[in-house]
Design a protein around this motif. Structure first.
Motif, short mmCIF file in Angstrom:
data_model
loop_
_atom_site.label_atom_id
_atom_site.label_comp_id
_atom_site.label_asym_id
_atom_site.label_seq_id
_atom_site.Cartn_x
_atom_site.Cartn_y
_atom_site.Cartn_z
N GLN A 21 0.83 -1.20 0.00
CA GLN A 21 0.00 0.00 0.00
C GLN A 21 0.87 1.25 0.00
N PRO A 22 0.34 2.35 -0.50
CA PRO A 22 1.08 3.61 -0.42
C PRO A 22 1.53 3.90 1.01
N GLY A 23 2.76 4.35 1.12
CA GLY A 23 3.33 4.60 2.44
C GLY A 23 4.05 3.41 3.03
N GLY A 24 3.92 2.27 2.40
CA GLY A 24 4.54 1.05 2.89
C GLY A 24 6.01 0.93 2.48
N SER A 25 6.59 -0.21 2.85
CA SER A 25 8.01 -0.45 2.60
C SER A 25 8.25 -1.82 1.99
N LEU A 26 9.31 -1.90 1.24
CA LEU A 26 9.80 -3.17 0.72
C LEU A 26 11.32 -3.12 0.71
N ARG A 27 11.93 -4.29 0.81
CA ARG A 27 13.39 -4.36 0.64
C ARG A 27 13.69 -5.34 -0.49
N LEU A 28 14.31 -4.82 -1.52
CA LEU A 28 14.72 -5.64 -2.64
C LEU A 28 16.13 -6.15 -2.41
N SER A 29 16.38 -7.35 -2.91
CA SER A 29 17.70 -7.95 -2.83
C SER A 29 18.19 -8.28 -4.23
N CYS A 30 19.48 -8.15 -4.41
CA CYS A 30 20.13 -8.49 -5.68
C CYS A 30 21.30 -9.39 -5.33
N ALA A 31 21.16 -10.67 -5.65
CA ALA A 31 22.17 -11.65 -5.30
C ALA A 31 22.88 -12.12 -6.56
N ALA A 32 24.18 -12.32 -6.44
CA ALA A 32 24.96 -12.79 -7.57
C ALA A 32 25.06 -14.31 -7.54
N SER A 33 25.01 -14.88 -8.72
CA SER A 33 25.17 -16.32 -8.87
C SER A 33 26.29 -16.60 -9.85
N GLY A 34 27.32 -17.31 -9.37
CA GLY A 34 28.41 -17.67 -10.27
C GLY A 34 29.57 -16.72 -10.29
N PHE A 35 29.47 -15.63 -9.58
CA PHE A 35 30.58 -14.69 -9.49
C PHE A 35 30.43 -13.86 -8.22
N THR A 36 31.49 -13.15 -7.87
CA THR A 36 31.44 -12.33 -6.68
C THR A 36 31.18 -10.87 -7.05
N LEU A 37 30.38 -10.22 -6.22
CA LEU A 37 30.03 -8.82 -6.47
C LEU A 37 31.08 -7.85 -5.97
N ASP A 38 32.07 -8.35 -5.25
CA ASP A 38 33.00 -7.47 -4.55
C ASP A 38 33.59 -6.38 -5.42
N TYR A 39 33.89 -6.70 -6.68
CA TYR A 39 34.61 -5.76 -7.52
C TYR A 39 33.70 -4.93 -8.42
N TYR A 40 32.40 -5.07 -8.20
CA TYR A 40 31.46 -4.40 -9.10
C TYR A 40 30.66 -3.31 -8.40
N ALA A 41 30.53 -2.17 -9.08
CA ALA A 41 29.49 -1.24 -8.69
C ALA A 41 28.17 -1.82 -9.19
N ILE A 42 27.10 -1.53 -8.46
CA ILE A 42 25.79 -2.08 -8.78
C ILE A 42 24.78 -0.95 -8.91
N GLY A 43 23.94 -1.08 -9.91
CA GLY A 43 22.87 -0.11 -10.10
C GLY A 43 21.52 -0.78 -10.03
N TRP A 44 20.56 -0.08 -9.45
CA TRP A 44 19.16 -0.49 -9.51
C TRP A 44 18.47 0.39 -10.53
N PHE A 45 17.74 -0.26 -11.40
CA PHE A 45 16.95 0.41 -12.42
C PHE A 45 15.49 0.01 -12.25
N ARG A 46 14.62 0.77 -12.86
CA ARG A 46 13.22 0.38 -12.88
C ARG A 46 12.59 0.78 -14.21
N GLN A 47 11.56 0.03 -14.56
CA GLN A 47 10.84 0.34 -15.79
C GLN A 47 9.36 0.16 -15.55
#
Length: 123
Positions: free
Chosen positions: A12-38
């Motif tokens: 509902q409007p005013g509510g909260s969510l937490r999105l997660s982005c997990a890597a499979s097959g590689f490590t995220l340590d060396y990467y900048a990460i962006g969230w996009f939406r469409q």
């Protein structure tokens, strides 16, 4: 090698969510990460990004003060905490490895993408 988003849903409007982005097959340590939406009928836009170290972040003006990006490299995961959600936040949210976490998402570049997770804000 892929990214997997999760955590979307209907809220509902005013509510909260937490999105997660997990890597499979590689490590995220060396990467900048962006969230996009469409949203339906709109172009994909950058929402937030975080540097590989987590020391640098940027946000679209439309989400500043409401969204918080973070990362836990030990868990190989990046998060997007979304508070005070509005109907206009409704979209499919994607994460991607990016080349540069700048204030203008047009300069982020992209690499590996996830399949997206639907966020719907509605009463």
């Amino acid at each position: 090698l892929q990214l997997v988003e999760s955590g979307g849903g209907l809220v509902q409007p005013g509510g909260s969510l937490r999105l997660s982005c997990a890597a499979s097959g590689f490590t995220l340590d060396y990467y900048a990460i962006g969230w996009f939406r469409q949203a339906p009928g709109k172009e994909r836009e950058g929402v937030s990004c975080i540097s590989s170290s987590g020391g640098g972040t940027n946000y679209a003006d439309s989400v500043k003060g409401r969204f918080t990006i973070s990362r836990d490299n030990a868990k190989n995961t990046v998060y997007l905490q979304m508070n005070s959600l509005k109907p206009e936040d409704t979209a499919v949210y994607y994460c991607s490895t990016i080349q540069l976490c700048s204030s203008n998402y047009h300069y982020w570049g992209s690499g590996y993408w996830g399949q997206g997770t639907q966020v719907t804000v509605s009463s």
